[in-house]
Design a protein around this motif. Structure first.
Motif, PDB file in Angstrom:
ATOM      1  N   PHE A   1       3.938  25.279  21.804  1.00  0.00           N
ATOM      2  CA  PHE A   1       4.698  24.027  21.781  1.00  0.00           C
ATOM      3  C   PHE A   1       5.911  24.184  22.698  1.00  0.00           C
ATOM      4  N   ASN A   2       5.826  23.598  23.890  1.00  0.00           N
ATOM      5  CA  ASN A   2       6.924  23.733  24.853  1.00  0.00           C
ATOM      6  C   ASN A   2       7.070  22.441  25.657  1.00  0.00           C
ATOM      7  N   GLY A   3       7.862  22.496  26.698  1.00  0.00           N
ATOM      8  CA  GLY A   3       8.170  21.295  27.476  1.00  0.00           C
ATOM      9  C   GLY A   3       6.971  20.644  28.122  1.00  0.00           C
TER      10      GLY A   3
ATOM     11  N   SER B   1       4.212  19.813  24.553  1.00  0.00           N
ATOM     12  CA  SER B   1       4.675  19.013  23.407  1.00  0.00           C
ATOM     13  C   SER B   1       4.240  17.549  23.455  1.00  0.00           C
ATOM     14  N   PRO B   2       4.172  16.897  24.646  1.00  0.00           N
ATOM     15  CA  PRO B   2       3.656  15.513  24.639  1.00  0.00           C
ATOM     16  C   PRO B   2       2.246  15.404  24.062  1.00  0.00           C
ATOM     17  N   GLY B   3       1.397  16.381  24.366  1.00  0.00           N
ATOM     18  CA  GLY B   3       0.032  16.351  23.848  1.00  0.00           C
ATOM     19  C   GLY B   3      -0.004  16.526  22.337  1.00  0.00           C
ATOM     20  N   TRP B   4       0.736  17.514  21.818  1.00  0.00           N
ATOM     21  CA  TRP B   4       0.736  17.751  20.373  1.00  0.00           C
ATOM     22  C   TRP B   4       1.338  16.572  19.613  1.00  0.00           C
ATOM     23  N   LEU B   5       2.415  16.000  20.150  1.00  0.00           N
ATOM     24  CA  LEU B   5       3.060  14.876  19.473  1.00  0.00           C
ATOM     25  C   LEU B   5       2.132  13.674  19.386  1.00  0.00           C
ATOM     26  N   MET B   6       1.492  13.334  20.499  1.00  0.00           N
ATOM     27  CA  MET B   6       0.613  12.158  20.499  1.00  0.00           C
ATOM     28  C   MET B   6      -0.619  12.379  19.635  1.00  0.00           C
TER      29      MET B   6
END
Length: 488
Positions: free
Chosen positions: A195-197, A200-205
């Motif tokens: 989980f990094n910069g 993180s967009p992929g994990w959040l969505m």
């Protein structure tokens, strides 16, 4: 008190037999159930956010894994190619309904987001592309959000531009929240390989889509399976009201009134003009063309709307892919700053998008399209000016982006709604498909063009957009009179 005048009774009987000439406008204002409508509009927000959340850091992510700037543009635009491919079998098997496509969209968005996030740990460049391709299947839902908001079974003709306006409000929210969230998440850093910069967009969505999937499962209500579009044959087979009320010869004779006397008396009553009589026709905007016939002028209007659908998303896609790259070259902007620039442009368009939703009830679609194109043209001309003057900065680039985002988002509200008002109702599915393929072609080509824009030169980059808009303007001016349609 009972009327004992036989002549008045006879006249009343004949008047009852005449068909009503007052239009029934109730069907023109109908709307689907509110919770299902809200879910469908919010689906558009989710799809747009998923599409744009990687814009801020996508080029850096691709570069870290060994990709080029053009590859980053391909990552942004490639999902729409596979959306178009997925639409073909999906439309054939959806049965005119929406829930199956919603479930498929949720599943594909979750899987694609996870694959995109896993590319960092695997250090595999093409896993980004594979993840975005899987997401592309979910973006096929863009067709269904548009079709839902213009479906004549559930949406009246005077509500379609209004609902299209709400879809574009959702579109603006998506390309505001997405880049801002992507830029903000970039600041998470890279201490964690999972989980990094970049990831993180992929994990959040993926997480947000799982929650939304639960909401869809329990609260979305589909259109009934048996609720089909009215066909031309059905409308012909229905008996007119005059057949239901006209007294039979037997009934007349039993009442003691000879048929000759009744005919003589009824002939003096005013009658509506016969459909075959040579009388002035009502305005074209109040008529619906025969379901089985589409005139050459209607095809020309359809081609014009498809061109504008492609142009709007070509320009928007090109700018969203180009801003992070160009801003980094021009004034050293980080992904966080570039994401804020894109998001700020979207936020500033909100008041105008909401105003458009209200004005759509009073303003014709063709005027909305003209206003949007004029604002977009202003943004493109300003861009040429500041680039050639060497005055590119955050403020000047933001001003150009604001006019481009406002203009082309505004213009995109009417492409399908105008066609749904002019074409036969039975053509709504086909028109939705034509417009969505035009959007997809603009998205993918615009994303690639924007990624390559700095390398090609900014004059060439903007010049292509002006050329597309110029062709559309010629078509638009030629067909101005044919594009008149009901408001709302």
């Amino acid at each position: 008190m009972q009327n004992d005048d036989p002549e008045l009774s006879e006249r009343s009987t004949v008047l009852d037999a005449l068909p009503s000439v007052e239009p029934d406008d109730d069907g023109e204002l109908k709307l689907p159930k509110m919770r299902s409508l809200v879910i469908m509009i919010f689906t558009n927000v989710m799809l747009q956010t998923t599409f744009f959340i990687i814009v801020s850091s996508g080029s850096k992510y691709a570069e870290y894994l060994g990709g080029s700037e053009t590859f980053s543009g391909l990552v942004i635009g490639i999902p729409t190619v596979f959306s178009g491919i997925a639409l073909v079998p999906l439309v054939r098997h959806d049965g005119g309904r929406y829930k199956f496509a919603l479930h498929l969209s949720c599943a594909a968005a979750v899987a694609g987001s996870i694959l995109y996030a896993m590319a960092y740990k695997a250090h595999f460049l093409y896993l980004i592309l594979i993840g975005r391709i899987v997401m592309g299947v979910s973006f096929a839902q863009f067709l269904y959000t548009k079709r839902y908001c213009s479906d004549p079974r559930i949406v009246g003709i005077r509500r379609r531009t209004t609902l299209a306006g709400w879809l574009v409000v959702g579109q603006s929210m998506g390309f505001t929240v997405g880049p801002f969230a992507g830029g903000l998440l970039y600041k998470v850093g890279f201490a964690n390989p999972v989980f990094n910069g970049y990831t993180s967009p992929g994990w959040l969505m993926a997480l947000v889509w799982v929650v939304f999937w639960v909401v869809v499962t329990f609260w979305f209500e589909d259109v009934p399976r048996s609720d089909a579009l009215p066909s031309h044959a059905d409308s012909k087979s229905q008996s007119p009201s005059i057949q239901q009320h006209t007294p039979s010869p037997r009934a007349s004779s039993e009442g003691g009134i000879p048929m000759e006397t009744l005919r003589a008396r009824s002939s003096s009553l005013p009658r509506p003009p016969s459909p075959t009589a040579h009388s002035p026709m009502p305005p074209a905007e109040n008529m619906e063309p025969p379901p089985e016939h589409v005139s050459p002028r209607q095809w020309a209007v359809a081609a014009t709307m498809c061109w504008f659908a492609m142009t709007c998303f070509f320009v928007l896609g090109a700018w969203e892919a180009n801003i992070p790259i160009y801003a980094a070259r021009a004034f050293g902007a980080s992904p966080f700053v570039a994401g804020n620039l894109i998001a700020l442009g979207g936020v500033c368009t909100f008041p105008f998008m909401f105003a458009n939703v209200l004005l759509a009830r009073r303003v014709q679609d063709r005027y909305i399209l003209a206003a949007g194109c004029a604002l977009g043209l202003l943004g493109l001309l300003l861009t040429l000016g500041i680039v050639n003057a060497g005055r590119t900065a955050f403020a000047t680039l933001f001003a150009c982006w604001f006019f481009v985002a406002l203009g082309f988002n505004l213009a995109s509200t009417v492409t399908l709604s105008l066609l749904s008002k002019q074409m036969p109702q039975s053509w709504n599915g086909k028109m939705s498909l034509f417009i969505q393929y035009s959007n997809f072609s603009g998205r993918v080509s615009g994303g690639i063009w924007g990624g390559a824009g700095v390398g090609l030169g900014m004059n060439t980059y903007v010049g292509m957009q002006l050329a597309f808009l110029g062709i559309g303007a010629l078509m638009f001016m030629t067909l101005w009179r044919e594009m008149k349609a009901k408001t709302g």
